[in-house]
Motif scaffolding. Structure first.
Motif, PDB file in Angstrom:
ATOM      1  N   PHE A  24       0.834  -1.201   0.000  1.00 13.00           N
ATOM      2  CA  PHE A  24       0.000   0.000   0.000  1.00 13.00           C
ATOM      3  C   PHE A  24       0.871   1.255   0.000  1.00 13.00           C
ATOM      4  O   PHE A  24       0.544   2.251  -0.668  1.00 13.00           O
ATOM      5  CB  PHE A  24      -0.929   0.011   1.219  1.00 13.00           C
ATOM      6  N   ALA A  25       1.970   1.233   0.745  1.00 15.85           N
ATOM      7  CA  ALA A  25       2.858   2.392   0.797  1.00 15.85           C
ATOM      8  C   ALA A  25       3.495   2.652  -0.562  1.00 15.85           C
ATOM      9  O   ALA A  25       3.607   3.809  -1.000  1.00 15.85           O
ATOM     10  CB  ALA A  25       3.934   2.185   1.859  1.00 15.85           C
ATOM     11  N   MET A  26       3.945   1.584  -1.243  1.00 11.09           N
ATOM     12  CA  MET A  26       4.545   1.764  -2.568  1.00 11.09           C
ATOM     13  C   MET A  26       3.535   2.349  -3.549  1.00 11.09           C
ATOM     14  O   MET A  26       3.866   3.261  -4.331  1.00 11.09           O
ATOM     15  CB  MET A  26       5.104   0.431  -3.081  1.00 11.09           C
ATOM     16  N   ALA A  27       2.307   1.845  -3.521  1.00 10.63           N
ATOM     17  CA  ALA A  27       1.267   2.385  -4.404  1.00 10.63           C
ATOM     18  C   ALA A  27       0.933   3.824  -4.029  1.00 10.63           C
ATOM     19  O   ALA A  27       0.731   4.687  -4.909  1.00 10.63           O
ATOM     20  CB  ALA A  27       0.012   1.510  -4.334  1.00 10.63           C
ATOM     21  N   GLY A  28       0.886   4.109  -2.724  1.00 13.19           N
ATOM     22  CA  GLY A  28       0.555   5.461  -2.268  1.00 13.19           C
ATOM     23  C   GLY A  28       1.612   6.482  -2.653  1.00 13.19           C
ATOM     24  O   GLY A  28       1.288   7.580  -3.130  1.00 13.19           O
ATOM     25  N   VAL A  29       2.881   6.141  -2.453  1.00 14.73           N
ATOM     26  CA  VAL A  29       3.962   7.074  -2.798  1.00 14.73           C
ATOM     27  C   VAL A  29       3.974   7.344  -4.300  1.00 14.73           C
ATOM     28  O   VAL A  29       4.110   8.496  -4.737  1.00 14.73           O
ATOM     29  CB  VAL A  29       5.324   6.515  -2.340  1.00 14.73           C
ATOM     30  N   ALA A  30       3.821   6.287  -5.099  1.00 10.89           N
ATOM     31  CA  ALA A  30       3.804   6.468  -6.551  1.00 10.89           C
ATOM     32  C   ALA A  30       2.632   7.339  -6.981  1.00 10.89           C
ATOM     33  O   ALA A  30       2.778   8.239  -7.829  1.00 10.89           O
ATOM     34  CB  ALA A  30       3.743   5.115  -7.251  1.00 10.89           C
ATOM     35  N   GLY A  31       1.457   7.108  -6.392  1.00 12.76           N
ATOM     36  CA  GLY A  31       0.275   7.901  -6.741  1.00 12.76           C
ATOM     37  C   GLY A  31       0.410   9.357  -6.338  1.00 12.76           C
ATOM     38  O   GLY A  31       0.034  10.261  -7.101  1.00 12.76           O
ATOM     39  N   ILE A  32       0.929   9.596  -5.140  1.00 15.87           N
ATOM     40  CA  ILE A  32       1.086  10.977  -4.668  1.00 15.87           C
ATOM     41  C   ILE A  32       2.079  11.739  -5.532  1.00 15.87           C
ATOM     42  O   ILE A  32       1.826  12.883  -5.942  1.00 15.87           O
ATOM     43  CB  ILE A  32       1.527  10.979  -3.190  1.00 15.87           C
ATOM     44  N   LEU A  33       3.224  11.126  -5.822  1.00 14.27           N
ATOM     45  CA  LEU A  33       4.247  11.821  -6.612  1.00 14.27           C
ATOM     46  C   LEU A  33       3.776  12.084  -8.038  1.00 14.27           C
ATOM     47  O   LEU A  33       4.015  13.164  -8.593  1.00 14.27           O
ATOM     48  CB  LEU A  33       5.541  11.003  -6.623  1.00 14.27           C
ATOM     49  N   LEU A  34       3.090  11.097  -8.632  1.00 16.07           N
ATOM     50  CA  LEU A  34       2.626  11.271 -10.008  1.00 16.07           C
ATOM     51  C   LEU A  34       1.577  12.371 -10.102  1.00 16.07           C
ATOM     52  O   LEU A  34       1.680  13.275 -10.954  1.00 16.07           O
ATOM     53  CB  LEU A  34       2.068   9.958 -10.543  1.00 16.07           C
ATOM     54  N   THR A  35       0.559  12.322  -9.252  1.00 11.41           N
ATOM     55  CA  THR A  35      -0.499  13.339  -9.317  1.00 11.41           C
ATOM     56  C   THR A  35       0.024  14.714  -8.923  1.00 11.41           C
ATOM     57  O   THR A  35      -0.409  15.733  -9.478  1.00 11.41           O
ATOM     58  CB  THR A  35      -1.671  12.940  -8.399  1.00 11.41           C
ATOM     59  N   ASP A  36       0.973  14.756  -7.977  1.00 14.06           N
ATOM     60  CA  ASP A  36       1.525  16.048  -7.586  1.00 14.06           C
ATOM     61  C   ASP A  36       2.354  16.650  -8.719  1.00 14.06           C
ATOM     62  O   ASP A  36       2.358  17.864  -8.929  1.00 14.06           O
ATOM     63  CB  ASP A  36       2.381  15.884  -6.329  1.00 14.06           C
ATOM     64  N   LEU A  37       3.066  15.780  -9.459  1.00 14.86           N
ATOM     65  CA  LEU A  37       3.845  16.254 -10.599  1.00 14.86           C
ATOM     66  C   LEU A  37       2.922  16.790 -11.694  1.00 14.86           C
ATOM     67  O   LEU A  37       3.200  17.846 -12.295  1.00 14.86           O
ATOM     68  CB  LEU A  37       4.713  15.124 -11.140  1.00 14.86           C
ATOM     69  N   LEU A  38       1.829  16.108 -11.956  1.00 17.13           N
ATOM     70  CA  LEU A  38       0.862  16.580 -12.949  1.00 17.13           C
ATOM     71  C   LEU A  38       0.221  17.893 -12.512  1.00 17.13           C
ATOM     72  O   LEU A  38      -0.045  18.779 -13.333  1.00 17.13           O
ATOM     73  CB  LEU A  38      -0.219  15.517 -13.170  1.00 17.13           C
ATOM     74  N   ARG A  39      -0.013  18.038 -11.217  1.00 15.59           N
ATOM     75  CA  ARG A  39      -0.634  19.265 -10.700  1.00 15.59           C
ATOM     76  C   ARG A  39       0.323  20.450 -10.791  1.00 15.59           C
ATOM     77  O   ARG A  39      -0.051  21.531 -11.263  1.00 15.59           O
ATOM     78  CB  ARG A  39      -1.061  19.047  -9.246  1.00 15.59           C
ATOM     79  N   VAL A  40       1.573  20.258 -10.359  1.00 14.70           N
ATOM     80  CA  VAL A  40       2.540  21.348 -10.332  1.00 14.70           C
ATOM     81  C   VAL A  40       2.905  21.811 -11.746  1.00 14.70           C
ATOM     82  O   VAL A  40       3.060  23.010 -12.000  1.00 14.70           O
ATOM     83  CB  VAL A  40       3.807  20.912  -9.556  1.00 14.70           C
TER      84      VAL A  40
END
Length: 266
Positions: A105-121
Motif C-alpha cells: 500500500f505504501a509503494m502504491a501510495g507514494v507512486a500515486g502521490i508523486l505522479l499526481t503532484d507532478l501533474l498538478r505542479v
C-alpha cells in the motif's frame, strides 16, 4: 585442502557442515615421519579436532546477535525485533503478512502521490493536492455511494486474504472465487499469482524467488518511511512533496528541513 602448519605438521580439512548460523570444520592433524597405528593392522589413528566458526549474516546493527526466532529464513530478515513481538510463531506469521500488505500500500501510495503532484505542479492536469483529494466530489457518484462500494470490495478481498492466511491454499480451490481461481493461482499466503496479479510471471517459482521477495520488502520499507515523511511535510508546510522539492532546489543551503521546521514553529 592441505595446509602446512609449522615444521612436520599438516592440517587436513575433512568435512564441513553448519548449524544455527555457525559453520563447522573438522580437521585432522598428523605428524610427518610418525605412523599412528591402531591395534588392528591397516588402520591409522590421526588426532582430529572440530572447529566451530561463527557465520556472519547481515543484521540491522553490525555485530549484534539476532534473536533466535529470526533465523534469516524470512525475506528481509536482518534480526530487527527489539520488542520481541515475533517470539510467538503465530504472531510472527501475522506480522510478516501485515508488513507485506502495508509495504505494498505504501509503494502504491507514494507512486500515486508523486505522479499526481507532478501533474498538478506542471499544470498538465487540474488536480487537488493529495491530502485534499479525499474531499473531491465526483459527478458520476456521490461520496456515500463510493464509500459503500469501497467497503464492500475491500472487505471482500481482505476477508478472502484472511481466510487464505488461516488455511493456506483454501481460496484456490474450485468454486471458491466465482470460477476465477485459475486466473489468480495463489502461490503462497501473501503472494497471489496468475495472469491477473502476476501478468509478467515474475517469481513464478515462489519457493526460489528469494531475491524478488527481498527486493519487494526493501522497497516497501523504504516506501513506508517515505509515506511518513510525506505526512510530516504536509502537516508542517501545507504543500505537496513536489512543491517542497522545488523550494529546496531553489536554495539548497538555506531551504532545508531544519529551516522549514524552525520557520513553522516560530
Amino acid at each position: 585442502m592441505e595446509i602446512a602448519v609449522g615444521r612436520g605438521f599438516q592440517v587436513l580439512t575433512l568435512s564441513g557442515s553448519s548449524f544455527h548460523g555457525k559453520s563447522i570444520r573438522k580437521t585432522c592433524v598428523s605428524l610427518k615421519g610418525f605412523n599412528w597405528t591402531s591395534a588392528r593392522k591397516g588402520h591409522s589413528l590421526t588426532p582430529c579436532t572440530t572447529l566451530v566458526q561463527a557465520h556472519q549474516r547481515p543484521t540491522w546493527l553490525p555485530g549484534l546477535d539476532p534473536p533466535p526466532h529470526l533465523d534469516g529464513t524470512l525475506a528481509g530478515d536482518f534480526g530487527f525485533d527489539p520488542l520481541g513481538l515475533g517470539e510467538d510463531p503465530e504472531s510472527l506469521r501475522w506480522y510478516v503478512q501485515a508488513e507485506l500488505v502495508h509495504a505494498r500500500f505504501a509503494m502504491a501510495g507514494v507512486a500515486g502521490i508523486l505522479l499526481t503532484d507532478l501533474l498538478r505542479v506542471t499544470g498538465i492536469r487540474d488536480l487537488p493536492v493529495w491530502y485534499e483529494a479525499g474531499a473531491t466530489k465526483f459527478n458520476f457518484a456521490s461520496t456515500t455511494t463510493l464509500l459503500i462500494i469501497q467497503l464492500l470490495l475491500m472487505g471482500f478481498v481482505e476477508t478472502k486474504r484472511y481466510m487464505d492466511f488461516l488455511d493456506p491454499g483454501s481460496q484456490a480451490k474450485p468454486g471458491s472465487f466465482f470460477g476465477l481461481e485459475a486466473a489468480l493461482e495463489g502461490l503462497e499466503p501473501g503472494y497471489p499469482g496468475g495472469p491477473l496479479l502476476n501478468p509478467l510471471g515474475i517469481g513464478k517459482d515462489i519457493k526460489n524467488a528469494k531475491d524478488w521477495k527481498l527486493k519487494e520488502i526493501k522497497n516497501g520499507r523504504l516506501a513506508m518511511v517515505a509515506m511518513l515523511g510525506i505526512f510530516v511535510q504536509a502537516s508542517v508546510t501545507h504543500v505537496g512533496p513536489i512543491d517542497n522539492l522545488i523550494e529546496h532546489l531553489s536554495n539548497p543551503w538555506h531551504k532545508t528541513i531544519l529551516q522549514t521546521i524552525a520557520a513553522s514553529s516560530s
